[in-house]
Design a protein around this motif. Structure first.
Motif, PDB file in Angstrom:
ATOM      1  N   PHE A  57      60.898  85.017 -13.290  1.00 40.46           N
ATOM      2  CA  PHE A  57      61.865  85.639 -12.381  1.00 40.46           C
ATOM      3  C   PHE A  57      62.781  84.531 -11.857  1.00 40.46           C
ATOM      4  O   PHE A  57      62.302  83.466 -11.462  1.00 40.46           O
ATOM      5  CB  PHE A  57      61.159  86.319 -11.206  1.00 40.46           C
ATOM      6  N   GLN A  58      64.105  84.793 -11.840  1.00 39.38           N
ATOM      7  CA  GLN A  58      65.053  83.789 -11.357  1.00 39.38           C
ATOM      8  C   GLN A  58      66.067  84.447 -10.421  1.00 39.38           C
ATOM      9  O   GLN A  58      67.130  84.883 -10.845  1.00 39.38           O
ATOM     10  CB  GLN A  58      65.775  83.103 -12.525  1.00 39.38           C
ATOM     11  N   PRO A  59      65.747  84.551  -9.143  1.00 39.64           N
ATOM     12  CA  PRO A  59      66.715  85.106  -8.192  1.00 39.64           C
ATOM     13  C   PRO A  59      67.903  84.158  -8.012  1.00 39.64           C
ATOM     14  O   PRO A  59      67.723  82.956  -7.834  1.00 39.64           O
ATOM     15  CB  PRO A  59      65.905  85.225  -6.908  1.00 39.64           C
ATOM     16  N   THR A  60      69.100  84.698  -8.063  1.00 43.86           N
ATOM     17  CA  THR A  60      70.301  83.856  -7.922  1.00 43.86           C
ATOM     18  C   THR A  60      71.085  84.166  -6.649  1.00 43.86           C
ATOM     19  O   THR A  60      72.178  83.641  -6.451  1.00 43.86           O
ATOM     20  CB  THR A  60      71.215  84.023  -9.155  1.00 43.86           C
ATOM     21  N   ARG A  61      70.562  85.025  -5.799  1.00 46.19           N
ATOM     22  CA  ARG A  61      71.094  85.256  -4.451  1.00 46.19           C
ATOM     23  C   ARG A  61      69.909  85.345  -3.503  1.00 46.19           C
ATOM     24  O   ARG A  61      68.803  85.757  -3.891  1.00 46.19           O
ATOM     25  CB  ARG A  61      71.895  86.566  -4.364  1.00 46.19           C
ATOM     26  N   GLY A  62      70.124  85.026  -2.268  1.00 45.42           N
ATOM     27  CA  GLY A  62      69.041  85.077  -1.301  1.00 45.42           C
ATOM     28  C   GLY A  62      68.421  86.451  -1.185  1.00 45.42           C
ATOM     29  O   GLY A  62      67.196  86.595  -1.086  1.00 45.42           O
ATOM     30  N   ASP A  63      69.273  87.494  -1.227  1.00 43.51           N
ATOM     31  CA  ASP A  63      68.735  88.838  -1.034  1.00 43.51           C
ATOM     32  C   ASP A  63      67.938  89.338  -2.244  1.00 43.51           C
ATOM     33  O   ASP A  63      67.347  90.421  -2.196  1.00 43.51           O
ATOM     34  CB  ASP A  63      69.848  89.826  -0.677  1.00 43.51           C
ATOM     35  N   MET A  64      67.901  88.558  -3.334  1.00 47.27           N
ATOM     36  CA  MET A  64      67.077  88.912  -4.495  1.00 47.27           C
ATOM     37  C   MET A  64      65.643  88.388  -4.371  1.00 47.27           C
ATOM     38  O   MET A  64      64.758  88.806  -5.121  1.00 47.27           O
ATOM     39  CB  MET A  64      67.703  88.346  -5.772  1.00 47.27           C
ATOM     40  N   PRO A  76      45.639  89.588 -16.519  1.00 48.39           N
ATOM     41  CA  PRO A  76      46.251  88.613 -15.603  1.00 48.39           C
ATOM     42  C   PRO A  76      46.823  87.412 -16.352  1.00 48.39           C
ATOM     43  O   PRO A  76      46.455  87.123 -17.496  1.00 48.39           O
ATOM     44  CB  PRO A  76      45.079  88.189 -14.711  1.00 48.39           C
ATOM     45  N   GLY A  77      47.683  86.692 -15.675  1.00 52.24           N
ATOM     46  CA  GLY A  77      48.250  85.486 -16.252  1.00 52.24           C
ATOM     47  C   GLY A  77      49.269  84.870 -15.317  1.00 52.24           C
ATOM     48  O   GLY A  77      49.689  85.497 -14.332  1.00 52.24           O
ATOM     49  N   PRO A  78      49.704  83.646 -15.605  1.00 54.82           N
ATOM     50  CA  PRO A  78      50.646  82.964 -14.707  1.00 54.82           C
ATOM     51  C   PRO A  78      52.047  83.546 -14.803  1.00 54.82           C
ATOM     52  O   PRO A  78      52.465  84.053 -15.852  1.00 54.82           O
ATOM     53  CB  PRO A  78      50.617  81.518 -15.216  1.00 54.82           C
ATOM     54  N   VAL A  79      52.764  83.469 -13.702  1.00 52.79           N
ATOM     55  CA  VAL A  79      54.148  83.922 -13.626  1.00 52.79           C
ATOM     56  C   VAL A  79      54.973  82.809 -12.990  1.00 52.79           C
ATOM     57  O   VAL A  79      54.505  82.121 -12.078  1.00 52.79           O
ATOM     58  CB  VAL A  79      54.257  85.226 -12.810  1.00 52.79           C
ATOM     59  N   VAL A  80      56.196  82.637 -13.474  1.00 53.21           N
ATOM     60  CA  VAL A  80      57.095  81.603 -12.958  1.00 53.21           C
ATOM     61  C   VAL A  80      58.165  82.253 -12.083  1.00 53.21           C
ATOM     62  O   VAL A  80      58.801  83.235 -12.484  1.00 53.21           O
ATOM     63  CB  VAL A  80      57.755  80.821 -14.104  1.00 53.21           C
ATOM     64  N   LEU A  81      58.346  81.706 -10.893  1.00 52.78           N
ATOM     65  CA  LEU A  81      59.438  82.088  -9.997  1.00 52.78           C
ATOM     66  C   LEU A  81      60.378  80.889  -9.917  1.00 52.78           C
ATOM     67  O   LEU A  81      60.093  79.906  -9.227  1.00 52.78           O
ATOM     68  CB  LEU A  81      58.891  82.462  -8.622  1.00 52.78           C
ATOM     69  N   ASP A  82      61.472  80.954 -10.667  1.00 53.10           N
ATOM     70  CA  ASP A  82      62.407  79.829 -10.779  1.00 53.10           C
ATOM     71  C   ASP A  82      63.537  80.023  -9.774  1.00 53.10           C
ATOM     72  O   ASP A  82      64.319  80.974  -9.875  1.00 53.10           O
ATOM     73  CB  ASP A  82      62.956  79.760 -12.203  1.00 53.10           C
ATOM     74  N   PRO A 120      63.154  88.676  -1.955  1.00 55.02           N
ATOM     75  CA  PRO A 120      62.039  89.561  -1.602  1.00 55.02           C
ATOM     76  C   PRO A 120      61.545  90.404  -2.776  1.00 55.02           C
ATOM     77  O   PRO A 120      60.336  90.538  -3.001  1.00 55.02           O
ATOM     78  CB  PRO A 120      62.614  90.431  -0.482  1.00 55.02           C
ATOM     79  N   LEU A 121      62.481  90.977  -3.524  1.00 53.75           N
ATOM     80  CA  LEU A 121      62.093  91.765  -4.695  1.00 53.75           C
ATOM     81  C   LEU A 121      61.420  90.886  -5.735  1.00 53.75           C
ATOM     82  O   LEU A 121      60.396  91.262  -6.323  1.00 53.75           O
ATOM     83  CB  LEU A 121      63.326  92.444  -5.287  1.00 53.75           C
ATOM     84  N   ALA A 122      61.965  89.698  -5.965  1.00 55.25           N
ATOM     85  CA  ALA A 122      61.421  88.809  -6.990  1.00 55.25           C
ATOM     86  C   ALA A 122      59.996  88.374  -6.662  1.00 55.25           C
ATOM     87  O   ALA A 122      59.117  88.369  -7.539  1.00 55.25           O
ATOM     88  CB  ALA A 122      62.332  87.582  -7.158  1.00 55.25           C
ATOM     89  N   ILE A 123      59.728  88.039  -5.409  1.00 54.24           N
ATOM     90  CA  ILE A 123      58.394  87.531  -5.072  1.00 54.24           C
ATOM     91  C   ILE A 123      57.350  88.638  -5.178  1.00 54.24           C
ATOM     92  O   ILE A 123      56.254  88.434  -5.708  1.00 54.24           O
ATOM     93  CB  ILE A 123      58.366  86.853  -3.685  1.00 54.24           C
ATOM     94  N   ARG A 124      57.670  89.843  -4.714  1.00 55.71           N
ATOM     95  CA  ARG A 124      56.643  90.880  -4.802  1.00 55.71           C
ATOM     96  C   ARG A 124      56.440  91.344  -6.242  1.00 55.71           C
ATOM     97  O   ARG A 124      55.317  91.655  -6.645  1.00 55.71           O
ATOM     98  CB  ARG A 124      56.956  92.045  -3.874  1.00 55.71           C
ATOM     99  N   GLN A 125      57.503  91.374  -7.038  1.00 54.11           N
ATOM    100  CA  GLN A 125      57.331  91.762  -8.437  1.00 54.11           C
ATOM    101  C   GLN A 125      56.631  90.666  -9.237  1.00 54.11           C
ATOM    102  O   GLN A 125      55.837  90.962 -10.135  1.00 54.11           O
ATOM    103  CB  GLN A 125      58.684  92.097  -9.056  1.00 54.11           C
ATOM    104  N   ALA A 126      56.916  89.421  -8.900  1.00 51.89           N
ATOM    105  CA  ALA A 126      56.235  88.318  -9.582  1.00 51.89           C
ATOM    106  C   ALA A 126      54.733  88.372  -9.331  1.00 51.89           C
ATOM    107  O   ALA A 126      53.919  88.196 -10.248  1.00 51.89           O
ATOM    108  CB  ALA A 126      56.806  86.980  -9.113  1.00 51.89           C
ATOM    109  N   TRP A 127      54.356  88.610  -8.071  1.00 46.52           N
ATOM    110  CA  TRP A 127      52.930  88.668  -7.740  1.00 46.52           C
ATOM    111  C   TRP A 127      52.254  89.847  -8.444  1.00 46.52           C
ATOM    112  O   TRP A 127      51.163  89.722  -9.002  1.00 46.52           O
ATOM    113  CB  TRP A 127      52.744  88.759  -6.232  1.00 46.52           C
TER     114      TRP A 127
END
Length: 598
Positions: A139-146, A163-169, A148-155
């Motif tokens: 997941f690569q959010p490119t605006r601040g408002d992205m 299960p497996g690792p996920v990258v939040l870039d 919250p969605l990115a972190i909960r979807q990544a988790w």
């Protein structure tokens, strides 16, 4: 920024706190100082652990989960910092272990300008392409408002399904950009998702029919049983139906190795009773196992398995693993714990279960005969007093000294083959190893994560000299965080597992696999014990079996970081009842028994 707004870094950290993540492991860089600043603000809620190489952080997060069953997170910076992480990501991905990798990237306003440490020649800020094959998703959010969605979807992606690792870039500026007034609440999202899916009820009925009709049933378990929390349910089924249990290397510890129904490791170097029972079984129930080449003797029939005529029931949460390497008589997509509970419920509805279990006596007596033959074959190695230490004797001495609650984290190398054959783990987390990607350093660094996960339990890494030298920076981390871990360096002055292949398959044409002094030609390594002492850690050298036992007892009693540099013989590799083939070079021969012809 409005006073009531959280920035991107604060949202991520707050979400981790809400998910009750106690630690994050990582290394600083200019690309993630905004994230580190958010961690600084929440230091009372989440502890930040700094390491000296990024892959160490990944291995720590991996083993942390394997011990306590809770995911944690890592942090790395843009460019080379995060580029050091894919080895650990791939290891976790192939072993189905979740952790969240928070990677920094260049500022969004500098995308595609070739800023310092930007990967831009194929696509702007293109770190995600580097790791796409090594994790479940990026997941690569490119605006601040992205964020919250990115972190909960990544988790959610990380912990659901297989299960497996996920990258939040996260680009540099997004860590500090206004993101949200509040963080997503896990209890409203991920906490309410269950992936404990059951099997098709008709399939459960058919599975029970097949098991009750079997004359020579065997269960084969992998890490899906261990990390799926199914060990107790496995034991219940095995004892109720009196079915013997074998395991893959990744399933080691799913059942107490001393249990009468425990067969041992099915693999090229597995014992005779495990391999021979599995290859002569009429029904094989495989739970959370993927039938890799080592478990399956390179898929050559008659060594580990003979499928068909053996009827395979394969249960896995990932349908892609079912029928990947063997045809199935019955394939069921299910969480293995849920399936085992379904199995028990179905069995309890049947009549005559006691008679069926009693009929298994002949099969179990036959297996006991296999076990006695194997035990007689390996007996001499347990009493060999040679110096350097016989590797079988070394594994035996380590296993004998460790208390029942100890956590043994094995690295990759020839020592791992000795440990999984001759150690007898009592619990699912007694012996932890890596059998998918197989990176050197997994055990050297992972033992730190084990100690964070279980601070009151003894945590021991057995690692090769090659792997330890690659990751010796762990000594500093152990001192800095006062971790009473123990390293037993299996020092054979070589990349001995590969040298064994050169000797076995290439007529002894050895090159770049041993370590020698340029002037004398004698075996050479640094003095690892002295290296440990230079870091403030007790270090000792041993070259006799009794000294190895005594040193390990002393280390366990000290409750301080400790290194034992053990000189181990390197002239033999562990033999077993299976084989391994290197196509084009040939196949090994079993050390005991032969090929089964149905």
């Amino acid at each position: 920024m409005s006073k009531n707004m959280l920035d991107g870094g604060q949202v991520i950290v707050d979400y981790l706190v809400r998910e009750k993540v106690p630690y994050v492991f990582g290394l600083c860089g200019h690309g993630n100082i905004g994230f580190i600043d958010a961690l600084y603000e929440r230091a009372d809620n989440i502890k930040t652990v700094s390491v000296h190489h990024e892959s160490v952080a990944g291995f720590m997060a991996d083993v942390y989960y394997r011990v306590c069953g809770r995911p944690t997170a890592t942090f790395t910076s843009c460019g080379p910092g995060s580029a050091n992480l894919p080895i650990a990501l791939a290891n976790s991905y192939l072993d189905s272990v979740p952790f969240l990798a928070v990677t920094g990237n260049v500022p969004t306003g500098q995308f595609n300008r070739g800023a310092f440490q930007e990967l831009y020649r194929h696509y702007q800020a293109d770190f995600p392409s580097t790791v796409r094959a090594y994790c479940k998703r990026v997941f690569q959010p490119t605006r601040g408002d992205m964020v919250p969605l990115a972190i909960r979807q990544a988790w959610k992606t990380m912990v659901t399904g297989r299960p497996g690792p996920v990258v939040l870039d996260v680009p540099f500026d997004i860590f500090k950009e206004a993101a949200a007034e509040e963080t997503p609440k896990p209890e409203e999202w991920n906490a309410n998702i269950s992936c404990r899916c059951g099997a098709d009820p008709d399939g459960v009925t058919k599975a029970v029919d097949m098991l009750l009709a079997a004359k020579r049933p065997v269960m084969l378990v992998g890490q899906g049983v261990k990390y799926g929390g199914a060990a107790a349910d496995l034991l219940r089924v095995a004892e109720r139906l009196r079915i013997p249990v074998a395991w893959s290397a990744s399933g080691t510890g799913a059942i107490d190795a001393r249990h009468p129904l425990a067969l041992g490791l099915v693999a090229r170097n597995g014992p005779y009773q495990a391999n021979h029972a599995a290859r002569t079984a009429d029904v094989l129930l495989a739970l959370g196992v993927r039938f890799d080449d080592r478990t399956s003797s390179s898929w050559l029939p008659g060594y580990s398995f003979t499928i068909p005529p053996t009827k395979l029931i394969h249960v896995d949460i990932d349908p892609d693993e079912i029928a990947r390497n063997y045809p199935v008589a019955l394939g069921l997509m299910a969480d293995v714990r849920t399936f085992l509970r379904q199995l028990v419920a179905e069995v309890e509805c049947r009549d005559g279960i006691g008679d069926v279990a009693a009929e298994r006596a002949k099969w179990l007596d036959t297996i006991d005969g296999y076990r006695r033959e194997w035990d007689a074959f390996i007996a001499p190695g347990f009493v060999d007093d040679a110096s350097p230490v016989n590797p079988q004797r070394a594994a035996h001495e380590i296993d004998k000294v460790l208390p029942e609650d100890a956590i043994l984290v094995s690295d990759i190398g020839v020592h791992h083959n000795w440990l999984i054959q001759f150690c007898r783990p009592r619990r699912p987390d007694s012996l932890i190893g890596s059998m998918g990607f197989g990176p050197m350093g997994f055990g050297v660094a992972g033992v730190l994560g084990a100690q964070f996960a279980a601070p009151e339990r003894p945590c021991v890494s057995v690692c090769g000299d090659g792997a330890f030298f690659m990751h010796a920076s762990v000594l500093g981390t152990a001192v800095e965080y006062d971790l009473p871990v123990i390293w037993v360096v299996w020092n054979n002055f070589a990349y001995a597992s590969i040298r064994g292949l050169q000797r076995g398959y290439l007529n002894g044409r050895e090159l770049v696999t041993d370590f020698r002094h340029p002037e004398t030609g004698a075996p050479y390594n640094p003095d690892f014990a002295a290296m440990a002492r230079s870091a403030g850690i007790e270090g000792v050298n041993v070259d006799r079996p009794a000294d190895l036992s005594d040193a390990l007892r002393t280390a366990l009693a000290s409750r301080r970081p400790y290194l034992i540099n053990a000189h181990i013989g390197a002239d033999k590799n562990p033999g077993g009842a299976g084989v391994w083939e290197l196509p084009g070079l040939g196949q090994s021969q079993p050390a005991f028994g032969g090929r089964y012809q149905p």
